[in-house]
Design a protein around this motif. Sequence first.
Motif, PDB file in Angstrom:
ATOM      1  N   GLY A  21     -25.825  14.739  65.449  1.00 48.39           N
ATOM      2  CA  GLY A  21     -25.592  13.382  64.999  1.00 48.39           C
ATOM      3  C   GLY A  21     -26.845  12.599  64.717  1.00 48.39           C
ATOM      4  N   GLU A  22     -27.968  12.926  65.383  1.00 49.84           N
ATOM      5  CA  GLU A  22     -29.171  12.127  65.201  1.00 49.84           C
ATOM      6  C   GLU A  22     -29.900  12.414  63.899  1.00 49.84           C
ATOM      7  OE1 GLU A  22     -28.762  14.504  67.398  1.00 49.84           O
ATOM      8  OE2 GLU A  22     -30.601  15.644  67.784  1.00 49.84           O
ATOM      9  N   GLN A  23     -29.442  13.419  63.098  1.00 52.71           N
ATOM     10  CA  GLN A  23     -30.163  13.829  61.892  1.00 52.71           C
ATOM     11  C   GLN A  23     -30.407  12.674  60.927  1.00 52.71           C
ATOM     12  OE1 GLN A  23     -31.376  17.108  60.788  1.00 52.71           O
ATOM     13  NE2 GLN A  23     -32.372  15.551  59.568  1.00 52.71           N
ATOM     14  N   ASP A  24     -29.371  11.836  60.711  1.00 53.35           N
ATOM     15  CA  ASP A  24     -29.475  10.782  59.721  1.00 53.35           C
ATOM     16  C   ASP A  24     -30.473   9.695  60.129  1.00 53.35           C
ATOM     17  OD1 ASP A  24     -25.958  10.912  58.791  1.00 53.35           O
ATOM     18  OD2 ASP A  24     -27.683  12.108  58.144  1.00 53.35           O
ATOM     19  N   ASP A  25     -30.850   9.660  61.415  1.00 46.77           N
ATOM     20  CA  ASP A  25     -31.768   8.630  61.883  1.00 46.77           C
ATOM     21  C   ASP A  25     -33.221   9.013  61.663  1.00 46.77           C
ATOM     22  OD1 ASP A  25     -29.623   7.111  62.756  1.00 46.77           O
ATOM     23  OD2 ASP A  25     -29.594   8.056  64.734  1.00 46.77           O
ATOM     24  N   GLU A  26     -33.479  10.238  61.262  1.00 49.26           N
ATOM     25  CA  GLU A  26     -34.839  10.714  61.104  1.00 49.26           C
ATOM     26  C   GLU A  26     -35.276  10.553  59.653  1.00 49.26           C
ATOM     27  OE1 GLU A  26     -34.476  14.661  62.535  1.00 49.26           O
ATOM     28  OE2 GLU A  26     -34.444  14.067  64.636  1.00 49.26           O
ATOM     29  N   VAL A  27     -36.254   9.729  59.418  1.00 44.35           N
ATOM     30  CA  VAL A  27     -36.724   9.447  58.064  1.00 44.35           C
ATOM     31  C   VAL A  27     -37.808  10.451  57.680  1.00 44.35           C
ATOM     32  CG1 VAL A  27     -37.861   7.768  56.579  1.00 44.35           C
ATOM     33  CG2 VAL A  27     -36.162   7.012  58.260  1.00 44.35           C
ATOM     34  N   VAL A  28     -37.643  11.053  56.510  1.00 42.02           N
ATOM     35  CA  VAL A  28     -38.636  11.981  55.971  1.00 42.02           C
ATOM     36  C   VAL A  28     -39.397  11.259  54.869  1.00 42.02           C
ATOM     37  CG1 VAL A  28     -39.031  14.193  54.839  1.00 42.02           C
ATOM     38  CG2 VAL A  28     -37.193  13.974  56.520  1.00 42.02           C
ATOM     39  N   ALA A  44     -32.998  12.820  33.566  1.00 38.71           N
ATOM     40  CA  ALA A  44     -31.873  13.157  34.440  1.00 38.71           C
ATOM     41  C   ALA A  44     -32.350  13.769  35.741  1.00 38.71           C
ATOM     42  CB  ALA A  44     -30.929  14.118  33.721  1.00 38.71           C
ATOM     43  N   ASN A  45     -33.391  14.595  35.661  1.00 42.94           N
ATOM     44  CA  ASN A  45     -33.952  15.199  36.860  1.00 42.94           C
ATOM     45  C   ASN A  45     -34.512  14.124  37.792  1.00 42.94           C
ATOM     46  OD1 ASN A  45     -36.870  16.661  37.918  1.00 42.94           O
ATOM     47  ND2 ASN A  45     -34.944  17.674  38.412  1.00 42.94           N
ATOM     48  N   THR A  46     -35.258  13.183  37.220  1.00 45.30           N
ATOM     49  CA  THR A  46     -35.815  12.091  38.012  1.00 45.30           C
ATOM     50  C   THR A  46     -34.715  11.263  38.653  1.00 45.30           C
ATOM     51  OG1 THR A  46     -37.864  11.946  36.727  1.00 45.30           O
ATOM     52  CG2 THR A  46     -37.164   9.952  37.897  1.00 45.30           C
ATOM     53  N   ALA A  47     -33.656  10.953  37.894  1.00 47.38           N
ATOM     54  CA  ALA A  47     -32.554  10.157  38.433  1.00 47.38           C
ATOM     55  C   ALA A  47     -31.868  10.879  39.586  1.00 47.38           C
ATOM     56  CB  ALA A  47     -31.539   9.849  37.328  1.00 47.38           C
ATOM     57  N   SER A  48     -31.673  12.185  39.448  1.00 48.83           N
ATOM     58  CA  SER A  48     -31.034  12.972  40.503  1.00 48.83           C
ATOM     59  C   SER A  48     -31.895  12.999  41.758  1.00 48.83           C
ATOM     60  CB  SER A  48     -30.785  14.398  40.003  1.00 48.83           C
ATOM     61  OG  SER A  48     -30.235  15.214  41.011  1.00 48.83           O
ATOM     62  N   VAL A  49     -33.202  13.169  41.580  1.00 53.86           N
ATOM     63  CA  VAL A  49     -34.119  13.204  42.721  1.00 53.86           C
ATOM     64  C   VAL A  49     -34.166  11.847  43.417  1.00 53.86           C
ATOM     65  CG1 VAL A  49     -36.548  13.409  43.379  1.00 53.86           C
ATOM     66  CG2 VAL A  49     -35.517  15.094  41.838  1.00 53.86           C
ATOM     67  N   ARG A  50     -34.279  10.785  42.640  1.00 60.94           N
ATOM     68  CA  ARG A  50     -34.343   9.444  43.232  1.00 60.94           C
ATOM     69  C   ARG A  50     -33.073   9.132  44.035  1.00 60.94           C
ATOM     70  NH1 ARG A  50     -38.032   5.588  41.974  1.00 60.94           N
ATOM     71  NH2 ARG A  50     -39.473   5.861  40.238  1.00 60.94           N
ATOM     72  N   ALA A  51     -31.919   9.510  43.492  1.00 55.54           N
ATOM     73  CA  ALA A  51     -30.654   9.238  44.176  1.00 55.54           C
ATOM     74  C   ALA A  51     -30.562  10.004  45.485  1.00 55.54           C
ATOM     75  CB  ALA A  51     -29.483   9.598  43.263  1.00 55.54           C
ATOM     76  N   ALA A  52     -31.026  11.252  45.477  1.00 54.04           N
ATOM     77  CA  ALA A  52     -30.925  12.089  46.677  1.00 54.04           C
ATOM     78  C   ALA A  52     -31.952  11.716  47.733  1.00 54.04           C
ATOM     79  CB  ALA A  52     -31.077  13.555  46.296  1.00 54.04           C
ATOM     80  N   ALA A  54     -33.076   8.826  48.650  1.00 57.85           N
ATOM     81  CA  ALA A  54     -32.950   7.397  48.895  1.00 57.85           C
ATOM     82  C   ALA A  54     -32.925   7.111  50.401  1.00 57.85           C
ATOM     83  CB  ALA A  54     -31.671   6.871  48.251  1.00 57.85           C
ATOM     84  N   PRO A  55     -33.190   5.865  50.802  1.00 52.83           N
ATOM     85  CA  PRO A  55     -33.145   5.513  52.229  1.00 52.83           C
ATOM     86  C   PRO A  55     -31.811   5.851  52.886  1.00 52.83           C
ATOM     87  CG  PRO A  55     -34.233   3.771  50.986  1.00 52.83           C
ATOM     88  CD  PRO A  55     -33.687   4.737  49.967  1.00 52.83           C
ATOM     89  N   ALA A  56     -30.723   5.713  52.148  1.00 56.17           N
ATOM     90  CA  ALA A  56     -29.409   6.018  52.725  1.00 56.17           C
ATOM     91  C   ALA A  56     -29.295   7.475  53.147  1.00 56.17           C
ATOM     92  CB  ALA A  56     -28.307   5.678  51.718  1.00 56.17           C
ATOM     93  N   GLY A  57     -30.084   8.351  52.507  1.00 53.08           N
ATOM     94  CA  GLY A  57     -30.074   9.761  52.852  1.00 53.08           C
ATOM     95  C   GLY A  57     -31.126  10.144  53.875  1.00 53.08           C
ATOM     96  N   GLY A  58     -31.846   9.144  54.387  1.00 55.48           N
ATOM     97  CA  GLY A  58     -32.850   9.424  55.405  1.00 55.48           C
ATOM     98  C   GLY A  58     -34.229   9.732  54.854  1.00 55.48           C
ATOM     99  N   GLU A  60     -37.849   8.287  52.721  1.00 59.95           N
ATOM    100  CA  GLU A  60     -38.724   7.241  52.186  1.00 59.95           C
ATOM    101  C   GLU A  60     -39.533   7.899  51.077  1.00 59.95           C
ATOM    102  OE1 GLU A  60     -42.704   4.877  53.621  1.00 59.95           O
ATOM    103  OE2 GLU A  60     -41.051   5.044  55.069  1.00 59.95           O
ATOM    104  N   LEU A  61     -39.302   7.475  49.849  1.00 55.98           N
ATOM    105  CA  LEU A  61     -39.869   8.162  48.681  1.00 55.98           C
ATOM    106  C   LEU A  61     -40.994   7.367  48.061  1.00 55.98           C
ATOM    107  CD1 LEU A  61     -39.781  10.417  46.503  1.00 55.98           C
ATOM    108  CD2 LEU A  61     -38.057   9.027  45.299  1.00 55.98           C
ATOM    109  N   GLU A  62     -42.129   8.051  47.864  1.00 55.88           N
ATOM    110  CA  GLU A  62     -43.242   7.515  47.082  1.00 55.88           C
ATOM    111  C   GLU A  62     -43.266   8.314  45.784  1.00 55.88           C
ATOM    112  OE1 GLU A  62     -48.085   6.774  47.430  1.00 55.88           O
ATOM    113  OE2 GLU A  62     -46.915   7.348  49.194  1.00 55.88           O
ATOM    114  N   PHE A  63     -42.904   7.673  44.673  1.00 61.73           N
ATOM    115  CA  PHE A  63     -42.694   8.376  43.400  1.00 61.73           C
ATOM    116  C   PHE A  63     -43.764   7.990  42.390  1.00 61.73           C
ATOM    117  CE2 PHE A  63     -41.050   8.542  39.080  1.00 61.73           C
ATOM    118  CZ  PHE A  63     -40.523   9.813  39.015  1.00 61.73           C
TER     119      PHE A  63
END
Length: 310
Positions: A21-28, A44-52, A54-58, A60-63
């Motif tokens: 259960g704690e997996q979603d709390d760990e930010v990568v 489309a590739n960039t949009a797919s990567v950005r969506a996946a 995202a903070p909601a998925g755990g 933090e993206l520097e793009f």
Amino acid sequence: MRGLAVAVLAAGVAVAPSGCGEQDDEVVRVGFSQFAAEGSWRAANTASVRAALAPAGGFELEFSDQEQKQEGQVADLRRFIADDVDVIALAPVVQDGWDEVLGEARDAGIPVVLVDRGITTDLPGAYATRIGADFRSEGERAGRWVREHAPGARVFELQGTLGSGAQTGRQRGFDAVAGDQVVGAATGGFTRAGGRDVTAAALEAWPDVDLVFAHNDDMALGAVEAVRAAGRRPGVDVRVVSVDGTREGLRALAAGDLEHVVECDPAFGEQLAGVLRRVAAGERVPDRVVVPGREFDRTVTAAEIDARTY
């Protein structure tokens, strides 16, 4: 940190749900260097990567998007290293010239995942894995179609960015099957304008060319424009075979402007997310994660075209 499990199946890679259960709390923290936004596939590739990622998925993206400049991507990686991200994702513009900066990432203890394209390197442990299509297989499949359906065609090969993994892989695959039919080749840089201009010049240099093999849909659509501008009929006087499977490419296929399309699916952000989380956790991953793709001919349906996300 416990990672998501990645199951490598015959049809590709599936990301299995976490059992804790704690997996979603760990930010990568991920640094992602995209090399360009040169067409609909890359967008489309960039949009797919950005969506996946995202903070909601755990995540933090520097793009960063470097518009086909390797020096910019090298600067990206050095910034990610300085920022001490957990993992770096790199979509390399070309295959060579990465050893120095990848050595810096390795020495800093930051793993690197190659996205879409591969590299050539003599550096041990240069990267953890590569996720993307099998470019050589794409070229081979296009070549097999030409061999079966147009064995006497004189082919102009409209190549992508020279030195990129997509260009070299698709060229080698196609040439291994139908290379003796290629009368000329040049790069259109994976852009529609490049495909149009280079094909126009090719039709003047080799007037008997009657088939174009384009390394992506954007160049293929530019080739169609050039064929029409030369007073010839696409799909009749000059057939066009492509790699990608964009919505616009499949529409042109259904309309008879393109002849055959080998799919290269850009929407693998969720697969990438699973791989990045696992790599960041220090888990072993396969050296190669292949994103599968289909093939389309003129029997493509409106439902298949409308289902395209890019």
